[in-house]
Write an enzyme that holds these catalytic residues in place. Structure first.
Site, PDB file in Angstrom:
ATOM      1  N   ARG A  93      51.516  75.692  74.629  1.00  0.00           N
ATOM      2  CA  ARG A  93      52.032  74.897  72.751  1.00  0.00           C
ATOM      3  C   ARG A  93      51.720  74.025  72.055  1.00  0.00           C
ATOM      4  NH1 ARG A  93      58.046  76.925  74.719  1.00  0.00           N
ATOM      5  NH2 ARG A  93      57.229  79.231  75.150  1.00  0.00           N
ATOM      6  N   HIS A 140      58.193  86.422  72.748  1.00  0.00           N
ATOM      7  CA  HIS A 140      58.259  85.552  72.862  1.00  0.00           C
ATOM      8  C   HIS A 140      58.859  84.967  71.388  1.00  0.00           C
ATOM      9  CE1 HIS A 140      60.695  83.292  76.453  1.00  0.00           C
ATOM     10  NE2 HIS A 140      60.662  82.610  74.728  1.00  0.00           N
ATOM     11  N   LYS A 153      64.454  90.884  78.520  1.00  0.00           N
ATOM     12  CA  LYS A 153      64.270  90.850  77.233  1.00  0.00           C
ATOM     13  C   LYS A 153      62.401  90.643  76.853  1.00  0.00           C
ATOM     14  CE  LYS A 153      63.937  86.895  73.458  1.00  0.00           C
ATOM     15  NZ  LYS A 153      63.116  86.502  73.919  1.00  0.00           N
TER      16      LYS A 153
END
Length: 387
Positions: A170, A285, A261
């Site tokens: 990120r 995500h 998930k």
């Protein structure tokens, strides 16, 4: 926007703009950002916008119903507040405020493993059950203890995140020093100076909102002083060796509903059904893991065609309006989750702002139902979309 008075927020993006002004930069970017060049992050929202609704007129819309049934419970609309790591840092005891707003809106709230408020604190809001999200940690004893605590504090649905074998890169977090490597000036700039530039947040959350650790894992983390220390511990505990065998173990030890998930592949969806998951969340995500993968809007109909009759499908990633909720239902989901929107609303104005945002989404959905000629949300099919 320049021509408007902007006296009241009218959309999810309006709350985001307020949040950007009120939050320290590192915290806003941590929540708002995605992996890499953020291609998937942008694709998530763009692909929902590209799904065209089919307008139908002269259908009786005098009695509209946005409610759906999910896992045997009636929801006022097909929406769940998704788990967001450090979400409670955006407002004082943020997850507690979010749970109250979710209860009022008649929808579920899902608490993150790395939320600020512990499940024991969230459970005091009301007797209404809430969901809890968990990662597989290397210490299975810790996992079992967390599950026992969750079951004892009203959690009826476990959301297990399976797309974190490797942490996404990120760029925003690297630039802001969240990933480490800062010198003395960098630590000062990202800390004290940034807090001083955002005095409302510094007072409400920084001074009055403690403790600032990750409440759900605090019993297991030694010598931690701030969220960065907890993030380091959590990063060291993420288990990259997890396979479907571990999910089979989890299915045996968890007595409630189990939702996986992070499904973005048809074969993975079939495996989720095979191991006994009660539901799965079509998710990338929020574009925070592998940049360049498909959007959830693109993958949902494919996965629905493959396993939609065998399990309960949910979806997240890029949901920003009530129209998007109708699109999600039409493509095969029973409900959708939003993460960034609820956290941004909290940052913009706490529980009251989140309550307003949820009301706006519900009204958007009513408009979409009324003008697609499907006044009951439970009747939405792909006929609601333009072929």
């Amino acid at each position: 926007m320049g021509q408007s008075l902007n006296l009241l927020p009218a959309s999810v993006d309006d709350f985001r703009r307020v949040a950007e002004r009120r939050l320290p930069r590192f915290l806003f970017d941590y929540i708002d950002g995605g992996a890499g060049a953020e291609v998937t992050l942008r694709r998530n929202t763009a692909d929902w916008e590209a799904v065209q609704l089919n307008q139908k007129v002269l259908v009786d819309a005098s009695r509209m119903d946005t409610s759906v049934e999910l896992f045997g419970q009636k929801l006022a609309m097909p929406l769940v507040l998704a788990p967001v790591g450090m979400g409670g840092m955006t407002a004082r005891r943020g997850e507690v405020q979010a749970k109250r707003a979710a209860d009022k809106a008649g929808i579920p709230f899902c608490l993150s493993t790395v939320g600020i408020c512990p499940m024991e604190e969230v459970s005091q809001v009301s007797s209404t059950p809430f969901w809890f999200q968990l990662y597989m940690l290397k210490d299975r004893g810790v996992v079992q203890d967390i599950l026992n605590r969750a079951a004892a504090h009203g959690v009826d649905t476990l959301v297990f995140t399976i797309d974190l074998a490797v942490l996404g890169t990120r760029y925003r977090d690297i630039r802001n020093g969240m990933a480490g490597g800062l010198g003395p000036w960098g630590r000062l700039r990202s800390g004290v100076i940034d807090y001083m530039l955002h005095p409302r947040w510094a007072l409400d959350v920084g001074l009055r909102g403690g403790p600032h650790g990750f409440g759900n894992i605090a019993p297991y983390v030694q010598q931690s002083k701030n969220p960065r220390d907890y993030l380091n511990w959590t990063g060291s505990q993420f288990d990259s060796s997890v396979t479907w065998t571990d999910i089979e173990w989890l299915r045996k030890v968890w007595p409630g509903k189990l939702v996986l998930k992070g499904i973005l592949d048809v074969a993975d969806a079939r495996d989720a059904v095979r191991v006994g998951a009660d539901g799965l969340i079509v998710s990338n995500h929020g574009g925070r893991q592998l940049d360049g993968v498909a959007s959830t809007a693109a993958m949902l109909p494919r996965i629905a065609d493959a396993v939609g009759t065998e399990t309960t499908l949910l979806v997240d990633g890029g949901i920003r309006s009530g129209q998007d909720l109708v699109r999600a239902l039409a493509l095969g989901a029973k409900a959708a989750l939003v993460g960034r929107p609820w956290v941004m609303a909290l940052a913009a104005g706490g529980e009251a702002a989140l309550t307003r945002m949820l009301g706006l989404i519900k009204q958007d959905m009513r408009t979409a139902l009324g003008l697609t000629g499907i006044p009951n949300a439970r009747d939405v099919t792909r006929a609601a979309l333009l072929e």
